[in-house]
Design a protein around this motif. Structure first.
Motif, PDB file in Angstrom:
ATOM      1  N   LYS A  30       3.790  -1.420   2.092  1.00  0.00           N
ATOM      2  CA  LYS A  30       5.080  -2.091   2.313  1.00  0.00           C
ATOM      3  C   LYS A  30       5.319  -3.240   1.328  1.00  0.00           C
ATOM      4  N   MET A  31       4.305  -3.615   0.605  1.00  0.00           N
ATOM      5  CA  MET A  31       4.432  -4.773  -0.278  1.00  0.00           C
ATOM      6  C   MET A  31       5.057  -4.370  -1.619  1.00  0.00           C
ATOM      7  N   TYR A  32       6.339  -4.001  -1.557  1.00  0.00           N
ATOM      8  CA  TYR A  32       7.082  -3.687  -2.776  1.00  0.00           C
ATOM      9  C   TYR A  32       8.516  -4.198  -2.610  1.00  0.00           C
ATOM     10  N   PRO A  33       9.261  -4.383  -3.697  1.00  0.00           N
ATOM     11  CA  PRO A  33      10.537  -5.117  -3.653  1.00  0.00           C
ATOM     12  C   PRO A  33      11.537  -4.640  -2.616  1.00  0.00           C
ATOM     13  N   ASP A  34      11.745  -3.326  -2.491  1.00  0.00           N
ATOM     14  CA  ASP A  34      12.755  -2.828  -1.564  1.00  0.00           C
ATOM     15  C   ASP A  34      12.430  -3.193  -0.117  1.00  0.00           C
ATOM     16  N   TRP A  35      11.139  -3.166   0.233  1.00  0.00           N
ATOM     17  CA  TRP A  35      10.761  -3.528   1.598  1.00  0.00           C
ATOM     18  C   TRP A  35      10.860  -5.036   1.804  1.00  0.00           C
ATOM     19  N   ILE A  36      10.307  -5.787   0.884  1.00  0.00           N
ATOM     20  CA  ILE A  36      10.280  -7.239   1.024  1.00  0.00           C
ATOM     21  C   ILE A  36      11.689  -7.822   1.075  1.00  0.00           C
ATOM     22  N   SER A  37      12.643  -7.182   0.386  1.00  0.00           N
ATOM     23  CA  SER A  37      14.026  -7.670   0.397  1.00  0.00           C
ATOM     24  C   SER A  37      14.725  -7.404   1.728  1.00  0.00           C
ATOM     25  N   GLY A  38      14.127  -6.565   2.580  1.00  0.00           N
ATOM     26  CA  GLY A  38      14.711  -6.249   3.876  1.00  0.00           C
ATOM     27  C   GLY A  38      15.645  -5.049   3.859  1.00  0.00           C
ATOM     28  N   GLU A  39      15.889  -4.457   2.693  1.00  0.00           N
ATOM     29  CA  GLU A  39      16.879  -3.379   2.640  1.00  0.00           C
ATOM     30  C   GLU A  39      16.381  -2.094   3.289  1.00  0.00           C
ATOM     31  N   VAL A  40      15.067  -1.843   3.226  1.00  0.00           N
ATOM     32  CA  VAL A  40      14.540  -0.636   3.860  1.00  0.00           C
ATOM     33  C   VAL A  40      14.712  -0.724   5.379  1.00  0.00           C
ATOM     34  N   THR A  41      14.358  -1.874   5.940  1.00  0.00           N
ATOM     35  CA  THR A  41      14.526  -2.072   7.382  1.00  0.00           C
ATOM     36  C   THR A  41      15.993  -1.981   7.765  1.00  0.00           C
ATOM     37  N   LYS A  42      16.862  -2.557   6.940  1.00  0.00           N
ATOM     38  CA  LYS A  42      18.295  -2.518   7.233  1.00  0.00           C
ATOM     39  C   LYS A  42      18.796  -1.081   7.257  1.00  0.00           C
TER      40      LYS A  42
ATOM     41  N   GLY B  22      21.677  -2.326  20.523  1.00  0.00           N
ATOM     42  CA  GLY B  22      22.192  -1.730  19.296  1.00  0.00           C
ATOM     43  C   GLY B  22      22.843  -2.724  18.355  1.00  0.00           C
ATOM     44  N   GLU B  23      23.745  -3.549  18.873  1.00  0.00           N
ATOM     45  CA  GLU B  23      24.455  -4.535  18.048  1.00  0.00           C
ATOM     46  C   GLU B  23      23.544  -5.685  17.639  1.00  0.00           C
ATOM     47  N   LEU B  24      22.657  -6.080  18.543  1.00  0.00           N
ATOM     48  CA  LEU B  24      21.716  -7.161  18.228  1.00  0.00           C
ATOM     49  C   LEU B  24      20.862  -6.806  17.015  1.00  0.00           C
ATOM     50  N   LEU B  25      20.466  -5.548  16.926  1.00  0.00           N
ATOM     51  CA  LEU B  25      19.604  -5.116  15.829  1.00  0.00           C
ATOM     52  C   LEU B  25      20.293  -5.188  14.466  1.00  0.00           C
ATOM     53  N   GLN B  26      21.597  -5.362  14.454  1.00  0.00           N
ATOM     54  CA  GLN B  26      22.329  -5.388  13.185  1.00  0.00           C
ATOM     55  C   GLN B  26      22.407  -6.795  12.582  1.00  0.00           C
ATOM     56  N   GLN B  27      21.775  -7.771  13.205  1.00  0.00           N
ATOM     57  CA  GLN B  27      21.776  -9.131  12.673  1.00  0.00           C
ATOM     58  C   GLN B  27      20.822  -9.220  11.480  1.00  0.00           C
ATOM     59  N   ASN B  28      21.232 -10.006  10.459  1.00  0.00           N
ATOM     60  CA  ASN B  28      20.412 -10.132   9.254  1.00  0.00           C
ATOM     61  C   ASN B  28      19.016 -10.673   9.560  1.00  0.00           C
ATOM     62  N   TRP B  29      18.931 -11.639  10.470  1.00  0.00           N
ATOM     63  CA  TRP B  29      17.624 -12.225  10.764  1.00  0.00           C
ATOM     64  C   TRP B  29      16.690 -11.206  11.413  1.00  0.00           C
ATOM     65  N   ILE B  30      17.278 -10.220  12.122  1.00  0.00           N
ATOM     66  CA  ILE B  30      16.460  -9.147  12.711  1.00  0.00           C
ATOM     67  C   ILE B  30      15.847  -8.296  11.604  1.00  0.00           C
ATOM     68  N   TYR B  31      16.634  -7.992  10.558  1.00  0.00           N
ATOM     69  CA  TYR B  31      16.105  -7.189   9.448  1.00  0.00           C
ATOM     70  C   TYR B  31      14.874  -7.862   8.846  1.00  0.00           C
ATOM     71  N   TYR B  32      14.992  -9.167   8.580  1.00  0.00           N
ATOM     72  CA  TYR B  32      13.882  -9.880   7.950  1.00  0.00           C
ATOM     73  C   TYR B  32      12.709 -10.045   8.908  1.00  0.00           C
ATOM     74  N   LEU B  33      12.997 -10.265  10.179  1.00  0.00           N
ATOM     75  CA  LEU B  33      11.926 -10.369  11.168  1.00  0.00           C
ATOM     76  C   LEU B  33      11.108  -9.084  11.213  1.00  0.00           C
ATOM     77  N   LEU B  34      11.808  -7.942  11.318  1.00  0.00           N
ATOM     78  CA  LEU B  34      11.114  -6.661  11.390  1.00  0.00           C
ATOM     79  C   LEU B  34      10.382  -6.355  10.092  1.00  0.00           C
ATOM     80  N   THR B  35      10.955  -6.765   8.975  1.00  0.00           N
ATOM     81  CA  THR B  35      10.335  -6.533   7.673  1.00  0.00           C
ATOM     82  C   THR B  35       8.976  -7.204   7.578  1.00  0.00           C
ATOM     83  N   TYR B  36       8.918  -8.479   7.907  1.00  0.00           N
ATOM     84  CA  TYR B  36       7.674  -9.223   7.723  1.00  0.00           C
ATOM     85  C   TYR B  36       6.720  -9.065   8.895  1.00  0.00           C
TER      86      TYR B  36
END
Length: 466
Positions: free
Chosen positions: A193-205, A218-232
């Protein structure tokens, strides 16, 4: 010293209880594949399946036999509902697997039941790549482990029927192989997972965007902070879960985190039995006393400290050493290939590269009759299921297999053909671009497991300097 460490006898509570959970889960996997329609979608409906290259000689005849109806339900001109669907051999195949799981759970004819399940599951795994999943691969490995460990020496029908079999201890190497395998799986999953697309959060998004319609969250999961939380959290959990389970002070904390993590994956990402299998595997990290107090209060306690050496240890230890060395090296093999593994897929499988990217593509095949120079365009969906067609468009090995199938299909019509792939592929949020060289006749290409295929074009990343 090594012999003493590996063959020291320890309490077997974790193993026998894991056998119960393992048996239940593989039972559900076998029967569930039938009654959820997975067998029909993946193995019965398709005209052909994409086997692992190199196993066609064994698996293709097996598929052909299992895809034929075993019974005729059209008696007296009347077709009884949809029972004819269940006459195909593949349904029987998976029902046998489910039954084996039930026998493993109760510990009856354990060696035979887990052995048969292992063989059948491995065959099913190698038979189709359209639904390839690292979790299915892990289940193959765990099944082999369960075949060789003494998981039926307690809390089993076998031990009840044969009191001489009953034991409340096992060699320490049983714990070692399960824990070491999990360490390899989780560590490589984190590193991948330690590559740019994952670290940027776009894969999780990209992954979570499709979950917008889930009730409540469903709607809660669309928050930007959720993407980064799940990413890291994804990187950190995979990297630290095994060390923290091994450390007594953090064991309860990380186990609670594991429950939350795996239940989230189960309910949101729908990844089958793997989350529950992962939680069951946590048994190997807890003290036997703790496990007994929760699940098995009446089980005999092992208080000894003896070392029982196996007469086969001079063979067993090197075999395990070679096995784990292969497990360490296999996920690294993609570095020996030219190009990005996310793009070429070379070295992707068997490497614990889990849910790392989204990929889409389009393709058509230009077929040229060598004798008449007549051109025919073929779309994979003409011959395959929609899911298979999507995979053919983005996965080089499946495209190559489909081209070989197409070449043989035209040969049956008396045509010797050249076949060229025309299409584009997109990985994550990069631009669509050509993956397959449209100037190369893929019908004339050989497949290699150990070298790069020159008909795969290089990846142009959006991060490359312009």
């Amino acid at each position: 010293m090594l012999n003493k460490f590996l063959y020291k006898q320890v309490d077997n509570t974790s193993l026998v209880l894991f056998r119960v959970f393992f048996g239940l889960l593989i039972c559900l996997e076998g029967f569930g594949a039938v009654f959820t329609g997975w067998v029909k979608r993946a193995l019965v409906t398709p005209e052909f399946t994409f086997t692992f290259i190199g196993f066609e000689g064994i698996l293709t005849p097996m598929q052909q036999a299992l895809r034929k109806p075993l019974l005729d339900f059209n008696l007296f001109g009347l077709e009884y509902f949809n029972l004819a669907d269940f006459s195909y051999g593949f349904y029987f195949y998976f029902i046998v697997m489910g039954t084996c799981g039930l026998l493993v759970m109760v510990g009856y004819k354990y060696r035979w039941s887990i052995g048969l399940f292992t063989i059948l599951w491995t065959g099913a795994y190698l038979t189709q790549k359209t639904s390839y999943n690292n979790h299915y691969y892990l289940l193959v490995l765990l099944s082999v482990f369960m075949w060789i460990v003494p998981a039926h020496h307690s809390l089993s029908v076998d031990a009840k029927l044969n009191p001489k079999l009953k034991k409340n201890h096992m060699p320490n190497w049983v714990l070692v192989i399960f824990i070491l395998q999990l360490f390899i799986v989780y560590t490589y999953a984190s590193i991948a997972k330690m590559y740019p697309d994952w670290i940027s959060g776009e894969v999780t998004k990209n992954l979570i965007n499709s979950k917008r319609n889930l009730p409540v969250i469903g709607e809660l999961l669309q928050q930007n902070w959720i993407y980064y939380l799940l990413t890291y959290v994804g990187i950190g959990f995979d990297l630290l879960v095994i060390p923290l389970l091994l450390w007594k002070r953090t064991r309860i904390f990380i186990f609670i985190c594991s429950i939350i993590f795996h239940l989230f994956n189960s309910f949101v990402l729908h990844i089958g039995i793997f989350p529950y299998m992962s939680l069951a595997l946590c048994l190997f990290f807890f003290e036997p006393k703790t496990i007994r107090n929760i699940f098995l209060r009446n089980k005999d306690v092992y208080t000894g400290n003896e070392v029982i050496l196996s007469p086969y240890r001079k063979i067993i230890i090197p075999i395990f050493a070679l096995y784990f060395m292969s497990q360490i090296l296999l996920p690294l093999r993609h570095w020996t290939f030219k190009g990005d593994v996310l793009w070429t897929e070379e070295g992707h499988r068997l490497s614990w590269r889990m849910m790392l990217r989204s990929k889409s593509g389009n393709i058509k095949l230009k077929v040229i009759d060598k004798e008449t120079c007549k051109i025919t365009y073929v779309y994979p969906a003409t011959y395959t299921t929609p899911k298979q067609a999507k995979r053919v468009a983005i996965k080089p090995d499946m495209l190559w297999q489909f081209v070989q199938f197409l070449k043989k299909d035209f040969a049956k019509k008396g045509m010797d053909v050249e076949i060229y792939a025309q299409g584009t592929v997109k990985v994550n949020n990069h631009l669509y671009q050509k993956l397959f060289d449209p100037e190369v006749d893929l019908a004339a290409e050989e497949w290699s497991h150990f070298s790069h295929h020159d008909w795969l074009l290089p990846f142009k990343s959006k991060y490359d300097k312009k």
